[in-house]
Every structure is written in C-alpha cells, then in structure tokens.
Design an enzyme around this catalytic site. Structure first.
Site, PDB file in Angstrom:
ATOM      1  N   GLY A 108       0.785  -1.219   0.000  1.00  0.00           N
ATOM      2  CA  GLY A 108       0.000   0.000   0.000  1.00  0.00           C
ATOM      3  C   GLY A 108       0.818   1.270   0.000  1.00  0.00           C
ATOM      4  N   ASP A 165      -6.406 -10.530  -8.605  1.00  0.00           N
ATOM      5  CA  ASP A 165      -6.588  -9.080  -8.761  1.00  0.00           C
ATOM      6  C   ASP A 165      -5.863  -8.524  -9.984  1.00  0.00           C
ATOM      7  OD1 ASP A 165      -3.896  -9.034  -8.008  1.00  0.00           O
ATOM      8  OD2 ASP A 165      -4.276  -8.155  -6.037  1.00  0.00           O
ATOM      9  N   HIS A 167      -0.972  -8.217  -8.508  1.00  0.00           N
ATOM     10  CA  HIS A 167       0.145  -8.766  -7.741  1.00  0.00           C
ATOM     11  C   HIS A 167       0.584 -10.114  -8.314  1.00  0.00           C
ATOM     12  CE1 HIS A 167      -1.922  -6.044  -4.864  1.00  0.00           C
ATOM     13  NE2 HIS A 167      -0.672  -5.708  -4.581  1.00  0.00           N
TER      14      HIS A 167
END
Length: 202
Positions: free
Chosen positions: A62, A171, A174
């Site tokens: 993040g 997703d 990644h």
C-alpha cells in the site's frame, strides 16, 4: 587428516554486500509466503551465480512514494551498500499527480546519495485507462530521474508478467510466486550490472 593451507595474502573471503529492496506490495510479497517474495528470491538467484549478497525486504503493501520517503531513514540502515527502489505503482493506481511522485522519488534518491548509498531504480508504467497525457507524464519519471542522477535503471518492474493471468493473482495486480520468479529472471542481469558499480569497501 589433511590440513587446510592458510589463505594467501589478498585472498580474504568476499565481503557480503547488504542491499535493501525498498518498495510496496510488489516487493513485500503480497499474499505470498515470505520466502516467495521478490527480495529472497532475488537473493537466492544472485547467490546461485556466485554473488555474496543479503537483501532486506523493506516492502510495505500500500505504500506510495511519500510513504517510502517517510520511512526511509529506518528502512535503510547505515551500512547498506545499495538500494533497489521500487515505488510508484500505488501513486499511479490512485491517479496521484505525477509531479508529486517525481518529487518524492527524487527526494529518496537525493537522500540516499547524500549517505553514499547507490540506487537501482525500478520503473513503473501508469495504467493506460488513466489516459495518454497522464501515462506520458508518469512513465517519463523513471528514465528522467535515472539520467539526471546517473542511476542504473530497470525500465519496468513488471516486465514479462503485466496482464498475464497465469502469472498474477486474481486481482491482476500482484504476481504469483511464479510471477515473482519471472520478475527475478528478467531483472537479474540489471541487478548484476548494479552490483558491479558498487564501491568496494573493506
């Protein structure tokens, strides 16, 4: 029992180079076992080629460039021989102003250079759905900074895996463990070139 002959003058064991991989989730190894993250896999690949290195995983999922800058001093301790800098993907995903990303990366590079720590800059491309103008401004950050500061540049950290469903988690952001291995295989020659630039220290 045969005795080991004493080492000849000048044949001291090679000193282990201490690198820090400073990055976001792509470095941290999001959703992967610790041993499958980029830093340990790269370390293993370098050791297999005869390089005495240790690579610290300073990836935080993040993190934006600003996040990396905020924790720079404690993430990169004294005695670090080189930094692999992989930040900016989250800036692009959030559509942050590329000027802010550029300024933050330059601050990280400048502070590391002031400490005598060389940097390998791992580049990133902006998602194309943000538009041509944004992508042009963002994508140019990394080659521009590498040129301005004389850095070794790896143009695109996700080279060879971006958009590949077989090498990414669901997703599509990644890498899987196999995706990390592809990243390492692709970046390895650039990292070896970086190691060759590091000053020898006693």
């Amino acid at each position: 029992m045969a005795q080991t002959p004493p080492p000849s003058p000048g044949s001291a064991p090679e000193r282990t180079l201490k690198l820090v991989a400073l990055g976001d989730s792509l470095t941290a190894g999001y959703n992967l076992p610790a041993s499958a993250a980029f830093p340990p896999v790269l370390e293993q690949a370098l050791r297999a080629k005869g390089h005495a290195v240790e690579i610290v995983n300073a990836g935080v999922s993040g993190d934006t460039v600003q996040g990396g800058l905020d924790r720079l001093d404690w993430s990169v301790p004294d005695g670090t021989d080189g930094v692999i800098l992989e930040l900016g993907a989250n800036d692009a995903l959030r559509g942050l102003d590329p000027a802010v990303t550029r300024k933050g990366l330059e601050a990280i590079i400048t502070r590391l250079k002031a400490r005598g720590i060389p940097v390998l800059l791992a580049g990133m491309y902006a998602p194309r759905n943000l538009g041509t103008e944004y992508a042009t401004r963002f994508d140019s950050i990394y080659p521009d900074l590498a040129k301005a500061h004389g850095l070794v540049l790896y143009p695109f950290f996700l080279e060879g895996i971006a958009g590949d469903r077989a090498l990414n988690q669901p997703d599509l952001l990644h890498p899987t463990a196999e995706g990390v291995r592809v990243i390492v295989r692709n970046i390895l020659p650039t990292v070896e070139r970086f190691l060759a630039t590091l000053p020898a220290k006693g």
